[in-house]
Design a protein around this motif. Sequence first.
Motif, short mmCIF file in Angstrom:
data_model
loop_
_atom_site.label_atom_id
_atom_site.label_comp_id
_atom_site.label_asym_id
_atom_site.label_seq_id
_atom_site.Cartn_x
_atom_site.Cartn_y
_atom_site.Cartn_z
N UNK A 223 0.83 -1.21 0.00
CA UNK A 223 0.00 0.00 0.00
C UNK A 223 0.87 1.26 0.00
N UNK A 224 1.94 1.24 0.77
CA UNK A 224 2.89 2.37 0.79
C UNK A 224 3.52 2.55 -0.59
N UNK A 225 3.91 1.44 -1.20
CA UNK A 225 4.56 1.47 -2.51
C UNK A 225 3.62 2.03 -3.58
N UNK A 226 2.36 1.58 -3.54
CA UNK A 226 1.36 2.09 -4.49
C UNK A 226 1.19 3.59 -4.32
N UNK A 227 1.04 4.02 -3.06
CA UNK A 227 0.80 5.44 -2.77
C UNK A 227 1.98 6.32 -3.18
N UNK A 228 3.21 5.82 -2.98
CA UNK A 228 4.39 6.64 -3.23
C UNK A 228 4.83 6.64 -4.70
N UNK A 229 4.74 5.49 -5.36
CA UNK A 229 5.33 5.36 -6.70
C UNK A 229 4.33 5.11 -7.83
N UNK A 230 3.19 4.51 -7.53
CA UNK A 230 2.35 3.99 -8.60
C UNK A 230 0.95 4.59 -8.68
N UNK A 231 0.63 5.49 -7.77
CA UNK A 231 -0.75 5.97 -7.67
C UNK A 231 -1.24 6.64 -8.96
N UNK A 232 -0.33 7.26 -9.71
CA UNK A 232 -0.71 7.93 -10.95
C UNK A 232 -0.94 6.94 -12.10
N UNK A 233 -0.48 5.71 -11.91
CA UNK A 233 -0.70 4.67 -12.92
C UNK A 233 -1.98 3.91 -12.56
N UNK A 234 -3.08 4.31 -13.17
CA UNK A 234 -4.41 3.81 -12.78
C UNK A 234 -4.53 2.30 -12.90
N UNK A 235 -4.13 1.74 -14.05
CA UNK A 235 -4.29 0.30 -14.28
C UNK A 235 -3.43 -0.52 -13.31
N UNK A 236 -2.23 -0.01 -13.02
CA UNK A 236 -1.34 -0.70 -12.07
C UNK A 236 -1.96 -0.71 -10.68
N UNK A 237 -2.47 0.44 -10.27
CA UNK A 237 -3.09 0.56 -8.94
C UNK A 237 -4.28 -0.39 -8.81
N UNK A 238 -5.15 -0.40 -9.82
CA UNK A 238 -6.32 -1.29 -9.80
C UNK A 238 -5.90 -2.75 -9.79
N UNK A 239 -4.91 -3.08 -10.61
CA UNK A 239 -4.41 -4.46 -10.69
C UNK A 239 -3.90 -4.93 -9.33
N UNK A 240 -3.05 -4.12 -8.70
CA UNK A 240 -2.47 -4.51 -7.41
C UNK A 240 -3.52 -4.61 -6.32
N UNK A 241 -4.50 -3.70 -6.33
CA UNK A 241 -5.56 -3.75 -5.33
C UNK A 241 -6.42 -5.00 -5.48
N UNK A 242 -6.70 -5.36 -6.75
CA UNK A 242 -7.58 -6.51 -7.01
C UNK A 242 -6.88 -7.86 -6.85
N UNK A 243 -5.64 -7.95 -7.34
CA UNK A 243 -4.98 -9.25 -7.42
C UNK A 243 -3.88 -9.50 -6.38
N UNK A 244 -3.49 -8.47 -5.65
CA UNK A 244 -2.46 -8.66 -4.62
C UNK A 244 -2.97 -8.23 -3.24
N UNK A 245 -3.41 -6.97 -3.13
CA UNK A 245 -3.86 -6.45 -1.84
C UNK A 245 -5.12 -7.17 -1.37
N UNK A 246 -6.10 -7.34 -2.27
CA UNK A 246 -7.35 -8.01 -1.92
C UNK A 246 -7.12 -9.43 -1.41
N UNK A 247 -6.42 -10.28 -2.19
CA UNK A 247 -6.15 -11.65 -1.71
C UNK A 247 -5.32 -11.68 -0.42
N UNK A 248 -4.44 -10.69 -0.25
CA UNK A 248 -3.61 -10.65 0.97
C UNK A 248 -4.47 -10.32 2.19
#
Length: 293
Positions: A223-248
Amino acid sequence: MLAFMQLIFRYGFFKIQNIPLALADWQYGLLILSTVLIAAGGYVINNIFDQHTDVINKPKTVIVGKDISEIQAYNLYIGLTVTGVAIGFYISNVIVKPGFASIFILVAATLYLYATSLKQMMLIGNIIVALLLSFSVIIIGIFDLYPATGLDNQQQMGLFFSILLDYAIFAFMINLLREIVKDIEDTDGDYNQGMNTLPIAIGKSRTGKIVFGLSFIPLFFILFYINKYLFELLFVTLYLLLFVVGPLIFFTVKVWTAKTKKEFHFLSILLKCILLFGILSVVVISLNIKYNA
């Protein structure tokens, strides 16, 4: 999984970014082969020393002593490991860094020590396995990025190496959780063999609560990594939230109440899937950056 991870980083990340690489495609294939052979050798030697434990923990998947003899298994281990180290020696000479061959020897020796003694030490064995998996990511940078780094591209290559390091840290954290979960799953067989794993020392329930607490570390890290480096990349943020953060998050919830061997086996598979989708995110990042979506 090892080969897939290494292929993804080269062809799903570095090639898309169009950066100079030290190894030709076939040489990189040899690096992957070397890694896989040494890992396979480690798997074989581990199975040799785990025969009695596996009869209890995984009776349907026992191979050594059932499908092949112990002598055949030792020969297979020697063949895999020696071939893997020899290929590693060749690759080290290709990049004119013959001293780097010691990396392959060290990894092979660590796998042997893990199978024979380290895995019986509480948490030490878990950490060693997690470190070796994460190192399989770092080794890409050592053999493919570092030799191609010069004064003109030092900053750029440093950035890519730091990204590799971030993924290696992620792989370490997820695999450490998985190793502890597998220890909980295999408690009965490990106890009969006199091993001193964490669930044997403090009990399955307490170990499960420790895993619950530890699972927040990769969760906050991502979550820190998304917020600091990837938040402007919409598809990356959605992908990580759905397929990594959600399952975790789902894993964190389930591990708190898990009690049976079947439940812990499911959680172990879930962590492997989280690791897979986490590694695949590097492709999503590359494509998102390239097409500026």
